[in-house]
Structure formats: C-alpha cells, structure tokens
Write a protein that holds these residues in place. Structure first.
Motif, PDB file in Angstrom:
ATOM      1  N   MET A  43       0.802  -1.210   0.000  1.00 52.34           N
ATOM      2  CA  MET A  43       0.000   0.000   0.000  1.00 52.34           C
ATOM      3  C   MET A  43       0.840   1.268   0.000  1.00 52.34           C
ATOM      4  O   MET A  43       0.314   2.366  -0.135  1.00 52.34           O
ATOM      5  CB  MET A  43      -0.916   0.029   1.227  1.00 52.34           C
ATOM      6  N   SER A  44       2.162   1.141   0.191  1.00 52.91           N
ATOM      7  CA  SER A  44       2.994   2.334   0.243  1.00 52.91           C
ATOM      8  C   SER A  44       3.076   2.992  -1.123  1.00 52.91           C
ATOM      9  O   SER A  44       3.271   2.327  -2.136  1.00 52.91           O
ATOM     10  CB  SER A  44       4.399   1.983   0.739  1.00 52.91           C
ATOM     11  N   GLY A  45       2.957   4.319  -1.150  1.00 55.11           N
ATOM     12  CA  GLY A  45       3.085   5.060  -2.388  1.00 55.11           C
ATOM     13  C   GLY A  45       4.522   5.345  -2.766  1.00 55.11           C
ATOM     14  O   GLY A  45       4.788   5.928  -3.817  1.00 55.11           O
ATOM     15  N   ARG A  46       5.475   4.931  -1.938  1.00 51.14           N
ATOM     16  CA  ARG A  46       6.888   5.183  -2.221  1.00 51.14           C
ATOM     17  C   ARG A  46       7.424   4.162  -3.209  1.00 51.14           C
ATOM     18  O   ARG A  46       6.916   3.060  -3.327  1.00 51.14           O
ATOM     19  CB  ARG A  46       7.709   5.115  -0.927  1.00 51.14           C
ATOM     20  N   ARG A  47       8.471   4.538  -3.895  1.00 50.80           N
ATOM     21  CA  ARG A  47       9.179   3.569  -4.722  1.00 50.80           C
ATOM     22  C   ARG A  47       9.775   2.502  -3.821  1.00 50.80           C
ATOM     23  O   ARG A  47      10.099   2.746  -2.664  1.00 50.80           O
ATOM     24  CB  ARG A  47      10.285   4.244  -5.537  1.00 50.80           C
TER      25      ARG A  47
ATOM     26  N   ALA B 142      11.129   2.702   0.155  1.00 43.95           N
ATOM     27  CA  ALA B 142      10.190   2.234   1.162  1.00 43.95           C
ATOM     28  C   ALA B 142      10.908   1.944   2.475  1.00 43.95           C
ATOM     29  O   ALA B 142      12.040   1.476   2.501  1.00 43.95           O
ATOM     30  CB  ALA B 142       9.472   0.980   0.669  1.00 43.95           C
ATOM     31  N   ALA B 143      10.233   2.236   3.575  1.00 43.40           N
ATOM     32  CA  ALA B 143      10.774   1.970   4.904  1.00 43.40           C
ATOM     33  C   ALA B 143       9.883   0.961   5.616  1.00 43.40           C
ATOM     34  O   ALA B 143       8.661   0.995   5.485  1.00 43.40           O
ATOM     35  CB  ALA B 143      10.859   3.265   5.712  1.00 43.40           C
ATOM     36  N   THR B 144      10.497   0.050   6.338  1.00 42.53           N
ATOM     37  CA  THR B 144       9.752  -0.938   7.096  1.00 42.53           C
ATOM     38  C   THR B 144       9.144  -0.291   8.333  1.00 42.53           C
ATOM     39  O   THR B 144       9.826   0.409   9.073  1.00 42.53           O
ATOM     40  CB  THR B 144      10.671  -2.096   7.520  1.00 42.53           C
ATOM     41  N   LEU B 145       7.859  -0.518   8.541  1.00 42.82           N
ATOM     42  CA  LEU B 145       7.209   0.017   9.724  1.00 42.82           C
ATOM     43  C   LEU B 145       7.743  -0.690  10.965  1.00 42.82           C
ATOM     44  O   LEU B 145       7.935  -1.902  10.972  1.00 42.82           O
ATOM     45  CB  LEU B 145       5.689  -0.169   9.630  1.00 42.82           C
ATOM     46  N   LEU B 146       7.980   0.072  12.022  1.00 47.37           N
ATOM     47  CA  LEU B 146       8.558  -0.443  13.260  1.00 47.37           C
ATOM     48  C   LEU B 146       7.542  -0.314  14.395  1.00 47.37           C
ATOM     49  O   LEU B 146       6.639   0.521  14.328  1.00 47.37           O
ATOM     50  CB  LEU B 146       9.824   0.348  13.618  1.00 47.37           C
ATOM     51  N   PRO B 147       7.673  -1.134  15.450  1.00 45.45           N
ATOM     52  CA  PRO B 147       6.772  -0.990  16.599  1.00 45.45           C
ATOM     53  C   PRO B 147       6.842   0.428  17.160  1.00 45.45           C
ATOM     54  O   PRO B 147       7.926   0.975  17.349  1.00 45.45           O
ATOM     55  CB  PRO B 147       7.314  -2.016  17.602  1.00 45.45           C
ATOM     56  N   TRP B 148       5.684   0.994  17.434  1.00 46.54           N
ATOM     57  CA  TRP B 148       5.627   2.398  17.883  1.00 46.54           C
ATOM     58  C   TRP B 148       4.337   2.617  18.662  1.00 46.54           C
ATOM     59  O   TRP B 148       3.299   2.029  18.349  1.00 46.54           O
ATOM     60  CB  TRP B 148       5.681   3.317  16.667  1.00 46.54           C
ATOM     61  N   ARG B 149       4.399   3.463  19.685  1.00 49.50           N
ATOM     62  CA  ARG B 149       3.203   3.851  20.436  1.00 49.50           C
ATOM     63  C   ARG B 149       3.299   5.339  20.730  1.00 49.50           C
ATOM     64  O   ARG B 149       4.336   5.826  21.177  1.00 49.50           O
ATOM     65  CB  ARG B 149       3.099   3.060  21.739  1.00 49.50           C
TER      66      ARG B 149
ATOM     67  N   ASP C  90       2.095   5.948   4.184  1.00 49.77           N
ATOM     68  CA  ASP C  90       3.165   6.934   4.013  1.00 49.77           C
ATOM     69  C   ASP C  90       3.219   7.912   5.182  1.00 49.77           C
ATOM     70  O   ASP C  90       4.305   8.331   5.608  1.00 49.77           O
ATOM     71  CB  ASP C  90       2.975   7.689   2.698  1.00 49.77           C
ATOM     72  N   ALA C  91       2.051   8.274   5.738  1.00 45.55           N
ATOM     73  CA  ALA C  91       2.031   9.166   6.902  1.00 45.55           C
ATOM     74  C   ALA C  91       2.631   8.481   8.127  1.00 45.55           C
ATOM     75  O   ALA C  91       3.325   9.120   8.927  1.00 45.55           O
ATOM     76  CB  ALA C  91       0.599   9.610   7.194  1.00 45.55           C
ATOM     77  N   LEU C  92       2.392   7.185   8.282  1.00 42.70           N
ATOM     78  CA  LEU C  92       2.980   6.444   9.399  1.00 42.70           C
ATOM     79  C   LEU C  92       4.499   6.368   9.262  1.00 42.70           C
ATOM     80  O   LEU C  92       5.234   6.483  10.246  1.00 42.70           O
ATOM     81  CB  LEU C  92       2.391   5.029   9.469  1.00 42.70           C
ATOM     82  N   VAL C  93       4.976   6.178   8.043  1.00 41.52           N
ATOM     83  CA  VAL C  93       6.424   6.147   7.806  1.00 41.52           C
ATOM     84  C   VAL C  93       7.036   7.498   8.178  1.00 41.52           C
ATOM     85  O   VAL C  93       8.086   7.569   8.832  1.00 41.52           O
ATOM     86  CB  VAL C  93       6.736   5.789   6.340  1.00 41.52           C
ATOM     87  N   GLU C  94       6.363   8.585   7.772  1.00 41.73           N
ATOM     88  CA  GLU C  94       6.861   9.912   8.126  1.00 41.73           C
ATOM     89  C   GLU C  94       6.841  10.118   9.635  1.00 41.73           C
ATOM     90  O   GLU C  94       7.747  10.740  10.203  1.00 41.73           O
ATOM     91  CB  GLU C  94       5.995  10.990   7.449  1.00 41.73           C
TER      92      GLU C  94
ATOM     93  N   ASP D  21      12.011   9.620  13.318  1.00 41.69           N
ATOM     94  CA  ASP D  21      12.992   9.576  14.408  1.00 41.69           C
ATOM     95  C   ASP D  21      13.498   8.159  14.636  1.00 41.69           C
ATOM     96  O   ASP D  21      14.693   7.939  14.857  1.00 41.69           O
ATOM     97  CB  ASP D  21      12.384  10.125  15.697  1.00 41.69           C
ATOM     98  N   LEU D  22      12.590   7.184  14.581  1.00 41.56           N
ATOM     99  CA  LEU D  22      12.998   5.793  14.730  1.00 41.56           C
ATOM    100  C   LEU D  22      13.830   5.332  13.543  1.00 41.56           C
ATOM    101  O   LEU D  22      14.862   4.667  13.698  1.00 41.56           O
ATOM    102  CB  LEU D  22      11.770   4.888  14.865  1.00 41.56           C
ATOM    103  N   GLN D  23      13.384   5.680  12.347  1.00 44.37           N
ATOM    104  CA  GLN D  23      14.098   5.244  11.145  1.00 44.37           C
ATOM    105  C   GLN D  23      15.520   5.797  11.109  1.00 44.37           C
ATOM    106  O   GLN D  23      16.442   5.149  10.625  1.00 44.37           O
ATOM    107  CB  GLN D  23      13.341   5.688   9.882  1.00 44.37           C
ATOM    108  N   SER D  24      15.706   7.000  11.670  1.00 41.55           N
ATOM    109  CA  SER D  24      17.037   7.610  11.657  1.00 41.55           C
ATOM    110  C   SER D  24      18.034   6.851  12.529  1.00 41.55           C
ATOM    111  O   SER D  24      19.245   7.017  12.378  1.00 41.55           O
ATOM    112  CB  SER D  24      16.946   9.067  12.120  1.00 41.55           C
ATOM    113  N   LEU D  25      17.517   6.021  13.452  1.00 40.29           N
ATOM    114  CA  LEU D  25      18.400   5.245  14.334  1.00 40.29           C
ATOM    115  C   LEU D  25      19.017   4.044  13.634  1.00 40.29           C
ATOM    116  O   LEU D  25      19.964   3.448  14.158  1.00 40.29           O
ATOM    117  CB  LEU D  25      17.617   4.769  15.561  1.00 40.29           C
TER     118      LEU D  25
END
Length: 295
Positions: free
Chosen positions: A100-104, A108-115, A153-157, A161-165
């Motif tokens: 469902m991601s609109g990114r190439r 694409a980034a893998t969604l990570l556990p987040w709360r 895509d909004a969740l990835v954005e 902060d997590l993705q930058s780690l």
C-alpha cells in the motif's frame, strides 16, 4: 489490495483462522469482552480514541489509552476490550502493508513498533477510512486505495525519528540493521510496560537474544543510554507526573512504582529533581494548579 471490514460487538471473538492473507482488515469494535487474535508476521495499527483497550503478547500485557495509537509488528498480538468504549484496528501481513505504500520500492521503509499520539494527519486518515467502511462497496472501492496509501506513508513519516536510528545499528545490510533495531525496541517496550518493576538485565537480554554486555553496548550506541538508565528515566518521569498531577498519597505512589519504601522513593525523587515531594506539591498549590484525581 482488498480491504475487509469487520464490526465486532459485545463478546465477539475474531480468531486467527478467520483472518486471510490477501488484504488488510479494518476492525470496528464496540463493547466489552471482544477479543482479536492477530497472527505472527502481521502488522497491526490499533487506536483507542476514548477509554482503553488491552494488548498482550506472550509474557507481557499493557493498556492502550489516552487517544494513543499502537503500531505492532513484533510477533502475535491479542487485542481485548477492557471497557464499553469503542476502538479500531487495522491489520494485515507485512506484504499487504508494504504493497500500500506510495513510495518507490527503493525508498520504502519498514514500519517499526511504535506507540504514541497519532497527530492530526494520521488520525484524520484513520477516521476517513472508518467512515468509508460504512459506505456501499460500489462507492468506497476507489477511495480505499488512496486513503490506505496516504496512511502508510504518513505512518512512515511519523516514524522518521525511529528510522534515523538505523544508521547507528550494527549490521552489514539494511535488513540486519532493522533486525537489530527491532530487538532493541523489544527491550524498550518491556521496560515501558513494567515501570513499576526493576527488570532483570538477564531477562531483557534474553528477550533481545543478546548477551547482557552486548545489549548494554548496543543500546547505548543506538539510544545514548543503557537499558537501566532508560528505565530509571521513565520511573522518574512517572514519579513527577504522579506527584504533580494526582492526589495520590506518597505511600501509594511508592507502592505503584515498586520502590522498597517511602523513604527510598523520597530520596530518589529529591536526587532526581532537587526538591522534595512536599516542596513540589506546595509550589504547585501556590501556583493554583489543581491535581487531577487519579483513576
């Protein structure tokens, strides 16, 4: 990508075999006693706009409340209604989410556990998907794909902060770095769900499948603090919130946070904030700040 809509009422149970792997499932739940078993390998986005919902994995259980969202990707998950209020969840295989991601694909980034709090954009997209599900199938088909793509895509954005780690994680490939970060997030989640306990380092290391020394080294390299320092910081923040924002007795706070004695709690509080609990509450009272009544 097909979107399945399920409306769950009092006492309904949605077991894993009912869920199929060909699309995403959007759940609308209202009432007590509802239970959903999400299989391993699936990604779940759960939202409790009001009230609470109980989430559980093998060996751990926690409450999702306060208009927070939980994005879970790490193993099987059980969702249970802990009240009469409504909640929603979106779940599906990792492949279904990534499709469902609109990114190439390369971006694409893998969604990570987040709360955390969803923010206006994510909350708005979820609400639109919920309204869309109440429309006839002929009207909602064209809208769902666009809404789902925008939501992923909004969740990835939201997770930037997590993705930058990832760059700080050990591993020769992105997949290895993601695996390292996922293990460390598993440790932090265990700490967050047990702020009233002094978790054993051996247990945390076993959950991440690292040795204790390796866990300390990796956690410090990625997050800038050890697991013990993170646990202490969470307890201090919770202690401050309880002292400032509730009418709980200090002895009650001591017990809830797992301190050995009230004197031990008071010493730790003063060491952390430079003021005693009485001084803090006295200054808040003079400022006219009324503490909330703890639930």
């Amino acid at each position: 990508m097909r979107l399945y809509h399920h409306t769950l009422r009092y006492g309904d149970h949605l077991p894993s075999p009912v869920l199929v792997d060909s699309g995403l499932h959007l759940l609308h739940a209202h009432g007590r006693g509802i239970q959903v078993d999400v299989p391993a390998g699936w990604t779940t986005l759960c939202w409790a706009p009001a009230g609470q919902v109980a989430l559980a994995i093998p060996g751990s259980e926690w409450q999702l409340d306060g208009r927070r969202m939980q994005l879970w990707t790490d193993g099987p998950l059980r969702i249970r209604s802990s009240g009469a209020q409504g909640w929603s969840a979106m779940l599906g295989s990792s492949h279904a989410w990534s499709a469902m991601s609109g990114r190439r694909r390369s971006d694409a980034a893998t969604l990570l556990p987040w709360r955390g709090r969803p923010g206006r954009e994510v909350a708005g997209l979820v609400c639109r998907l919920l309204r869309n599900g109440r429309q006839p199938a002929s009207r909602r088909a064209g809208d769902c794909d666009a809404l789902l793509t925008a939501l992923v895509d909004a969740l990835v954005e939201r997770q930037q902060d997590l993705q930058s780690l990832l760059a700080r994680c050990s591993g020769r490939s992105l997949a290895r770095q993601q695996q390292t970060l996922l293990r460390l997030l598993r440790v932090r989640h265990a700490i967050e769900c047990n702020t009233d306990l002094r978790l054993d380092l051996e247990q945390l290391a076993a959950a991440a499948r690292y040795s204790p020394c390796h866990l300390i080294r990796l956690h410090r390299a990625v997050f800038g603090e050890t697991p013990s320092e993170y646990a202490t910081r969470l307890r201090e923040r919770q202690a401050w919130d309880m002292v400032c924002g509730s009418r709980l007795l200090i002895c009650e706070i001591t017990e809830m946070l797992g301190f050995e004695s009230q004197s031990a709690f008071c010493r730790a509080f003063k060491n952390a904030f430079g003021r005693t609990t009485s001084q803090v509450r006295g200054s808040r009272a003079r400022e006219g700040v009324r503490p909330r009544v703890a639930a």
